[in-house]
Design a protein around this motif. Sequence first.
Motif, PDB file in Angstrom:
ATOM      1  N   ALA A   1       1.004  -1.208   0.008  1.00 41.62           N
ATOM      2  CA  ALA A   1       0.058   0.101  -0.013  1.00 41.62           C
ATOM      3  C   ALA A   1       0.838   1.137   0.102  1.00 41.62           C
ATOM      4  CB  ALA A   1      -0.917  -0.134   1.249  1.00 41.62           C
ATOM      5  N   LEU A   2       0.528   2.075  -1.028  1.00 43.04           N
ATOM      6  CA  LEU A   2       1.591   3.268  -1.032  1.00 43.04           C
ATOM      7  C   LEU A   2       0.654   4.653  -1.021  1.00 43.04           C
ATOM      8  CD1 LEU A   2       2.372   0.932  -3.563  1.00 43.04           C
ATOM      9  CD2 LEU A   2       4.216   2.734  -3.704  1.00 43.04           C
ATOM     10  N   PRO A   3       0.707   5.141   0.349  1.00 38.39           N
ATOM     11  CA  PRO A   3      -0.064   6.360   0.374  1.00 38.39           C
ATOM     12  C   PRO A   3       0.632   7.542   0.006  1.00 38.39           C
ATOM     13  CG  PRO A   3       0.264   5.097   2.736  1.00 38.39           C
ATOM     14  CD  PRO A   3       1.119   4.526   1.439  1.00 38.39           C
ATOM     15  N   PRO A   4      -0.274   8.623  -0.217  1.00 40.50           N
ATOM     16  CA  PRO A   4       0.414  10.047  -0.703  1.00 40.50           C
ATOM     17  C   PRO A   4       0.656  10.654   0.810  1.00 40.50           C
ATOM     18  CG  PRO A   4      -1.876  10.021  -0.715  1.00 40.50           C
ATOM     19  CD  PRO A   4      -1.547   8.696  -0.307  1.00 40.50           C
ATOM     20  N   VAL A   5       0.878  11.862   0.671  1.00 41.54           N
ATOM     21  CA  VAL A   5       0.747  12.811   1.781  1.00 41.54           C
ATOM     22  C   VAL A   5      -0.368  12.773   2.627  1.00 41.54           C
ATOM     23  CG1 VAL A   5       1.532  14.975   2.912  1.00 41.54           C
ATOM     24  CG2 VAL A   5       2.652  14.421   0.722  1.00 41.54           C
ATOM     25  N   VAL A   6      -0.398  12.374   3.877  1.00 39.59           N
ATOM     26  CA  VAL A   6      -1.788  12.015   4.627  1.00 39.59           C
ATOM     27  C   VAL A   6      -1.659  13.083   5.811  1.00 39.59           C
ATOM     28  CG1 VAL A   6      -3.130  10.267   5.946  1.00 39.59           C
ATOM     29  CG2 VAL A   6      -1.557   9.756   3.767  1.00 39.59           C
ATOM     30  N   GLU A   7      -2.833  13.560   6.146  1.00 41.83           N
ATOM     31  CA  GLU A   7      -3.164  14.455   7.231  1.00 41.83           C
ATOM     32  C   GLU A   7      -2.934  13.389   8.459  1.00 41.83           C
ATOM     33  OE1 GLU A   7      -3.025  17.743   8.973  1.00 41.83           O
ATOM     34  OE2 GLU A   7      -3.847  18.144   7.101  1.00 41.83           O
ATOM     35  N   THR A   8      -1.729  13.438   8.990  1.00 33.63           N
ATOM     36  CA  THR A   8      -1.426  12.845  10.320  1.00 33.63           C
ATOM     37  C   THR A   8      -0.450  13.767  11.123  1.00 33.63           C
ATOM     38  OG1 THR A   8       0.756  11.678   9.429  1.00 33.63           O
ATOM     39  CG2 THR A   8      -1.592  10.613   9.176  1.00 33.63           C
ATOM     40  N   ASN A   9      -0.173  13.320  12.433  1.00 36.75           N
ATOM     41  CA  ASN A   9       0.748  14.183  13.177  1.00 36.75           C
ATOM     42  C   ASN A   9       2.066  14.271  12.499  1.00 36.75           C
ATOM     43  OD1 ASN A   9      -1.083  14.302  15.459  1.00 36.75           O
ATOM     44  ND2 ASN A   9      -0.514  12.527  16.148  1.00 36.75           N
ATOM     45  N   MET A  10       2.691  13.223  11.672  1.00 40.07           N
ATOM     46  CA  MET A  10       3.925  13.108  11.200  1.00 40.07           C
ATOM     47  C   MET A  10       3.868  14.296  10.098  1.00 40.07           C
ATOM     48  SD  MET A  10       5.958  10.239   8.991  1.00 40.07           S
ATOM     49  CE  MET A  10       5.632   8.974  10.313  1.00 40.07           C
ATOM     50  N   THR A  11       2.886  14.514   9.603  1.00 39.41           N
ATOM     51  CA  THR A  11       3.082  15.632   8.455  1.00 39.41           C
ATOM     52  C   THR A  11       2.247  16.990   9.011  1.00 39.41           C
ATOM     53  OG1 THR A  11       0.736  15.188   7.515  1.00 39.41           O
ATOM     54  CG2 THR A  11       2.633  13.871   6.545  1.00 39.41           C
ATOM     55  N   ALA A  12       1.835  17.147  10.169  1.00 40.26           N
ATOM     56  CA  ALA A  12       1.487  18.376  10.674  1.00 40.26           C
ATOM     57  C   ALA A  12       2.436  19.591  10.473  1.00 40.26           C
ATOM     58  CB  ALA A  12       1.244  18.273  12.085  1.00 40.26           C
ATOM     59  N   GLY A  13       2.165  20.630   9.925  1.00 46.55           N
ATOM     60  CA  GLY A  13       2.866  21.938   9.562  1.00 46.55           C
ATOM     61  C   GLY A  13       3.459  21.753   8.315  1.00 46.55           C
ATOM     62  N   ARG A  14       3.016  20.757   7.432  1.00 42.93           N
ATOM     63  CA  ARG A  14       3.673  20.636   6.091  1.00 42.93           C
ATOM     64  C   ARG A  14       2.517  21.142   5.242  1.00 42.93           C
ATOM     65  NH1 ARG A  14       6.042  15.220   3.628  1.00 42.93           N
ATOM     66  NH2 ARG A  14       5.911  16.613   1.850  1.00 42.93           N
ATOM     67  N   ALA A  15       3.115  22.071   4.339  1.00 45.01           N
ATOM     68  CA  ALA A  15       2.196  22.628   3.370  1.00 45.01           C
ATOM     69  C   ALA A  15       1.707  21.738   2.224  1.00 45.01           C
ATOM     70  CB  ALA A  15       2.796  24.080   2.688  1.00 45.01           C
ATOM     71  N   GLY A  16       0.682  22.126   1.241  1.00 40.40           N
ATOM     72  CA  GLY A  16       0.480  21.196   0.132  1.00 40.40           C
ATOM     73  C   GLY A  16      -0.628  20.425   0.569  1.00 40.40           C
ATOM     74  N   LYS A  17      -1.163  19.807  -0.561  1.00 42.06           N
ATOM     75  CA  LYS A  17      -2.409  18.997  -0.459  1.00 42.06           C
ATOM     76  C   LYS A  17      -2.074  17.839   0.372  1.00 42.06           C
ATOM     77  CE  LYS A  17      -6.122  17.117  -3.518  1.00 42.06           C
ATOM     78  NZ  LYS A  17      -6.330  16.928  -4.979  1.00 42.06           N
ATOM     79  N   LYS A  18      -3.060  17.249   1.263  1.00 46.47           N
ATOM     80  CA  LYS A  18      -2.928  16.075   1.829  1.00 46.47           C
ATOM     81  C   LYS A  18      -4.463  15.297   1.896  1.00 46.47           C
ATOM     82  CE  LYS A  18       0.008  18.349   5.287  1.00 46.47           C
ATOM     83  NZ  LYS A  18       0.058  18.746   6.821  1.00 46.47           N
ATOM     84  N   ILE A  19      -4.224  14.104   1.959  1.00 46.14           N
ATOM     85  CA  ILE A  19      -5.440  13.239   1.888  1.00 46.14           C
ATOM     86  C   ILE A  19      -5.864  12.896   3.353  1.00 46.14           C
ATOM     87  CG2 ILE A  19      -4.250  10.968   1.772  1.00 46.14           C
ATOM     88  CD1 ILE A  19      -6.317  10.000   0.102  1.00 46.14           C
ATOM     89  N   SER A  20      -7.270  12.671   3.511  1.00 49.94           N
ATOM     90  CA  SER A  20      -7.548  12.514   5.081  1.00 49.94           C
ATOM     91  C   SER A  20      -6.891  10.934   5.181  1.00 49.94           C
ATOM     92  CB  SER A  20      -8.891  12.483   5.293  1.00 49.94           C
ATOM     93  OG  SER A  20      -9.626  11.765   4.639  1.00 49.94           O
TER      94      SER A  20
END
Length: 239
Positions: free
Chosen positions: A175-194
């Motif tokens: 399974a290959l996720p894109p940038v996902v809205e999680t604690n790890m990506t908090a603060g990163r700009a750009g489009k994120k999947i839920s």
Amino acid sequence: MDLRNKLALVTGGSDGIGREIALQLQAAGADVIVSGRSAEKLQAMAALGFGTIAGDLSTPAGIDAVVNGVAGKPLALLINNAGVGSEYELDDIATLESAAQCIRTNLDAPIALCTRLLPVLRAQPEAAIVNVTSGLAIAPRAGGSVYCATKAGLRSYTQAIRHLLKDSNVRVIEALPPVVETNMTAGRAGKKISTHDCAAEIVRGIRTGKSEINAGMVKLLQLVHSISPALARRIMLRF
């Protein structure tokens, strides 16, 4: 795969993508055990009817805890989802421990769990291993070199064991996720999947028999990579 009454283990299943995968597997009729490091989050999952295992997968003791936690149970679905980022900086020796922890959690632990739990999976009529990598396993970004390396390594490992197990009852899925809205990506700009939408694609892929599940924008990255791997690398290195 018919998920009804299947026993599933989701590592890193008390938060983020893993939590959503666990919830959706449960809704599909599976019995689900989640592992994680936070006692508070595991307690919340237990209150929702999940089995729980406490363990830090960057340590041998944590891996032992997960293996022992499913011992004697008819495990049919192993989802290696747990993952951490890294604060590694190329010119900072002090960040090597962060890099090592990332490697232990994201690559060493899935390999250990696949190996140690394979006999249990083989004993079931139908079973599957799902290794959660990342779109960054296809092409890396310069700002996450160690994390990308762990996901690329897990992708390679997954492809290899899929071939080794092709004539068995154990399917191997990436399974290959894109940038996902999680604690790890908090603060990163750009489009994120839920996390919900990402997990939905992964669970749907498991149910429909996919070997590779490209979620969200990873579909486009795969298309670009199939046309020009060099172009995909140039785009992602600046991402």
